[in-house]
Write a protein that holds these residues in place. Structure first.
Motif, PDB file in Angstrom:
ATOM      1  N   PRO A   1      15.096  -7.522   7.915  1.00  0.00           N
ATOM      2  CA  PRO A   1      14.403  -8.911   8.189  1.00  0.00           C
ATOM      3  C   PRO A   1      12.997  -8.794   8.411  1.00  0.00           C
ATOM      4  O   PRO A   1      12.187  -9.696   8.469  1.00  0.00           O
ATOM      5  CB  PRO A   1      15.208  -9.459   9.250  1.00  0.00           C
ATOM      6  CG  PRO A   1      15.447  -8.158  10.063  1.00  0.00           C
ATOM      7  CD  PRO A   1      15.802  -7.071   9.169  1.00  0.00           C
ATOM      8  N   ASP A   2      12.179  -7.281   8.608  1.00  0.00           N
ATOM      9  CA  ASP A   2      10.849  -7.315   8.797  1.00  0.00           C
ATOM     10  C   ASP A   2      10.172  -7.180   7.653  1.00  0.00           C
ATOM     11  O   ASP A   2      10.061  -6.379   6.769  1.00  0.00           O
ATOM     12  CB  ASP A   2      10.808  -5.691   9.519  1.00  0.00           C
ATOM     13  CG  ASP A   2       9.541  -5.503  10.202  1.00  0.00           C
ATOM     14  OD1 ASP A   2       8.469  -6.400   9.771  1.00  0.00           O
ATOM     15  OD2 ASP A   2       9.256  -4.462  10.698  1.00  0.00           O
ATOM     16  N   ILE A   3       9.406  -8.412   7.516  1.00  0.00           N
ATOM     17  CA  ILE A   3       8.188  -8.494   6.408  1.00  0.00           C
ATOM     18  C   ILE A   3       7.419  -7.283   6.298  1.00  0.00           C
ATOM     19  O   ILE A   3       6.745  -7.327   5.354  1.00  0.00           O
ATOM     20  CB  ILE A   3       7.979 -10.044   6.382  1.00  0.00           C
ATOM     21  CG1 ILE A   3       7.399 -10.466   4.814  1.00  0.00           C
ATOM     22  CG2 ILE A   3       6.698 -10.216   7.480  1.00  0.00           C
ATOM     23  CD1 ILE A   3       7.031 -11.687   4.779  1.00  0.00           C
ATOM     24  N   CYS A   4       7.022  -6.793   7.620  1.00  0.00           N
ATOM     25  CA  CYS A   4       5.943  -5.927   7.555  1.00  0.00           C
ATOM     26  C   CYS A   4       6.374  -4.477   7.530  1.00  0.00           C
ATOM     27  O   CYS A   4       5.635  -3.345   7.843  1.00  0.00           O
ATOM     28  CB  CYS A   4       5.146  -6.020   9.097  1.00  0.00           C
ATOM     29  SG  CYS A   4       4.425  -7.766   9.226  1.00  0.00           S
ATOM     30  N   ALA A   5       7.798  -4.186   7.078  1.00  0.00           N
ATOM     31  CA  ALA A   5       8.340  -2.840   6.981  1.00  0.00           C
ATOM     32  C   ALA A   5       7.519  -2.138   6.161  1.00  0.00           C
ATOM     33  O   ALA A   5       7.329  -0.832   6.396  1.00  0.00           O
ATOM     34  CB  ALA A   5       9.935  -2.941   6.669  1.00  0.00           C
ATOM     35  N   THR A   6       7.233  -2.604   4.882  1.00  0.00           N
ATOM     36  CA  THR A   6       6.558  -1.688   3.905  1.00  0.00           C
ATOM     37  C   THR A   6       5.241  -1.184   4.482  1.00  0.00           C
ATOM     38  O   THR A   6       4.901  -0.039   4.411  1.00  0.00           O
ATOM     39  CB  THR A   6       6.350  -2.352   2.711  1.00  0.00           C
ATOM     40  OG1 THR A   6       7.814  -2.701   2.109  1.00  0.00           O
ATOM     41  CG2 THR A   6       5.747  -1.572   1.696  1.00  0.00           C
ATOM     42  N   ALA A   7       4.636  -2.167   4.968  1.00  0.00           N
ATOM     43  CA  ALA A   7       3.098  -1.662   5.648  1.00  0.00           C
ATOM     44  C   ALA A   7       3.276  -0.628   6.462  1.00  0.00           C
ATOM     45  O   ALA A   7       2.565   0.383   6.682  1.00  0.00           O
ATOM     46  CB  ALA A   7       2.490  -2.964   6.252  1.00  0.00           C
ATOM     47  N   LYS A   8       4.450  -0.759   7.244  1.00  0.00           N
ATOM     48  CA  LYS A   8       4.544   0.341   8.404  1.00  0.00           C
ATOM     49  C   LYS A   8       5.054   1.529   7.824  1.00  0.00           C
ATOM     50  O   LYS A   8       4.561   2.874   8.368  1.00  0.00           O
ATOM     51  CB  LYS A   8       5.728  -0.124   9.347  1.00  0.00           C
ATOM     52  CG  LYS A   8       5.322  -1.414  10.314  1.00  0.00           C
ATOM     53  CD  LYS A   8       6.575  -1.885  11.174  1.00  0.00           C
ATOM     54  CE  LYS A   8       6.228  -3.178  11.831  1.00  0.00           C
ATOM     55  NZ  LYS A   8       7.172  -3.829  12.691  1.00  0.00           N
ATOM     56  N   GLY A   9       5.655   1.400   6.722  1.00  0.00           N
ATOM     57  CA  GLY A   9       6.108   2.603   6.126  1.00  0.00           C
ATOM     58  C   GLY A   9       5.060   3.522   5.362  1.00  0.00           C
ATOM     59  O   GLY A   9       4.950   4.562   5.383  1.00  0.00           O
ATOM     60  N   TYR A  10       3.896   2.653   4.754  1.00  0.00           N
ATOM     61  CA  TYR A  10       2.812   3.437   4.256  1.00  0.00           C
ATOM     62  C   TYR A  10       2.158   4.025   5.174  1.00  0.00           C
ATOM     63  O   TYR A  10       1.670   5.197   5.144  1.00  0.00           O
ATOM     64  CB  TYR A  10       1.799   2.137   3.731  1.00  0.00           C
ATOM     65  CG  TYR A  10       2.328   1.334   2.587  1.00  0.00           C
ATOM     66  CD1 TYR A  10       3.276   1.828   1.717  1.00  0.00           C
ATOM     67  CD2 TYR A  10       1.785   0.162   2.280  1.00  0.00           C
ATOM     68  CE1 TYR A  10       3.763   1.090   0.607  1.00  0.00           C
ATOM     69  CE2 TYR A  10       2.346  -0.664   1.199  1.00  0.00           C
ATOM     70  CZ  TYR A  10       3.086  -0.039   0.291  1.00  0.00           C
ATOM     71  OH  TYR A  10       3.701  -0.925  -0.696  1.00  0.00           O
ATOM     72  N   GLU A  11       1.964   3.539   6.837  1.00  0.00           N
ATOM     73  CA  GLU A  11       1.055   4.236   7.723  1.00  0.00           C
ATOM     74  C   GLU A  11       1.816   5.444   7.974  1.00  0.00           C
ATOM     75  O   GLU A  11       1.109   6.577   8.151  1.00  0.00           O
ATOM     76  CB  GLU A  11       1.339   3.231   8.684  1.00  0.00           C
ATOM     77  CG  GLU A  11       0.278   2.212   8.794  1.00  0.00           C
ATOM     78  CD  GLU A  11       0.117   1.257  10.135  1.00  0.00           C
ATOM     79  OE1 GLU A  11       0.631   1.831  11.029  1.00  0.00           O
ATOM     80  OE2 GLU A  11      -0.966   0.420  10.152  1.00  0.00           O
TER      81      GLU A  11
END
Length: 312
Positions: A284-294
């Motif tokens: 459900p975390d819409i920011c999961a991909t951005a966190k993965g990039y980091e």
């Protein structure tokens, strides 16, 4: 935001509907103003030009570098993360991504697009920012959201990344992504929104504000006339059925393959789909991909510093 040797690593998920960083999300809209606008809540000033951020819907395009919009949105995203950490200046490494099947072809051009200027000064929401871009990493969109969970992907798995503009699909077998079995389709949430608008116009001869439609899609319900609500819900069910049909066309078998869904479209599957929650996982975390990039960029930077480098 992460830090490696005094460099701030900021993940930016450049969606067609929303820009996501680790700590927030905002609409992917940019409006260039000829002069300073009256309302300045989301005003970004760069090279004497005025841009209102999040004011409209970004048109889908397979080429994110065709105009200045995503560059301006990147500056706004960096400012959001710096502001959240009480910073106005920093050395920044941008961690970004592209749809699964676009990465190999477009990553060099996207990296060049984001590093057109290494020293950048701009103003966002009345605060001046001064950043030095030390480098850019580009990763496969969607896959980055599960990169730290690969050990959990036993046997046959399918990753489905449902964004606003596209849907990305990849097979992951025993924790190993299969680059020969990945696809990108123009079947994102935007397609569902447009289908809802068309159906409401056909049935009632009127239009409905997209924010209302998106609210129903996001939460499954809303304070709305029952007849309008039913149209949105039924159309959403048809869209989700279309997602599952496309997955089956790519050899998804619910009995033998576990499904892992990421991206903003996951909430539609959750609210309007039929699935076995023992074999389907929705992040459900819409920011999961951005966190993965980091996370991925930080690993690379640390490795490069250990080997005497420093820029990815």
């Amino acid at each position: 935001m992460k830090e490696v040797n005094n460099v701030k690593v900021i993940g930016v998920d450049h969606g067609f509907g929303n820009i996501k960083v680790a700590g927030c999300c905002f609409r992917s809209g940019v409006t260039l103003c000829e002069k300073e606008p009256t309302f300045k809540a989301n005003l970004l000033i760069y090279e004497d030009c005025y841009y209102l951020i999040g004011e409209n819907q970004k048109e889908f395009t397979p080429d994110k570098m065709k105009d200045e919009d995503y560059y301006i949105l990147t500056l706004a995203a960096v400012a959001e993360e710096l502001h959240a950490n009480n910073l106005t200046s920093a050395q920044v490494h941008i961690a970004a991504g592209l749809p699964l099947t676009w990465v190999s072809e477009q990553k060099d051009a996207f990296r060049k697009y984001l590093t057109r200027n290494y020293n950048v000064s701009f103003t966002f929401r009345g605060t001046e920012y001064h950043i030095t871009i030390t480098g850019v990493s580009v990763f496969p969109q969607g896959f980055s959201a599960i990169a730290d969970k690969l050990k959990d992907f036993k046997n046959a798995n399918m990753l489905c990344d449902i964004g606003n503009g596209t849907m990305g699909v990849m097979f992951i077998n025993d924790g190993h992504p299969d680059p020969t079995r990945c696809w990108t389709e123009k079947y994102g949430v935007r397609q569902c929104v447009l289908a809802v608008r068309e159906e409401i116009l056909r049935k009632f001869g009127t239009t409905l504000d997209e924010s209302i439609i998106e609210d129903v899609l996001r939460h499954g319900d809303a304070e709305l006339s029952r007849r309008y609500l039913e149209v949105i819900q039924n159309t959403a069910r048809q869209y989700v059925a279309g997602i599952m049909r496309r997955l089956r066309e790519h050899e998804y078998d619910s009995e033998t393959v576990r499904l892992y869904i990421v991206g903003g479209g996951g909430c539609l599957v959750q609210h309007f789909g039929e699935y076995d929650d023992q074999r389907v996982t929705i992040n459900p975390d819409i920011c999961a991909t951005a966190k993965g990039y980091e996370l991925l960029a930080s690993y690379r930077l640390r490795r490069d510093y250990e080997n005497g480098g420093g820029v990815v």
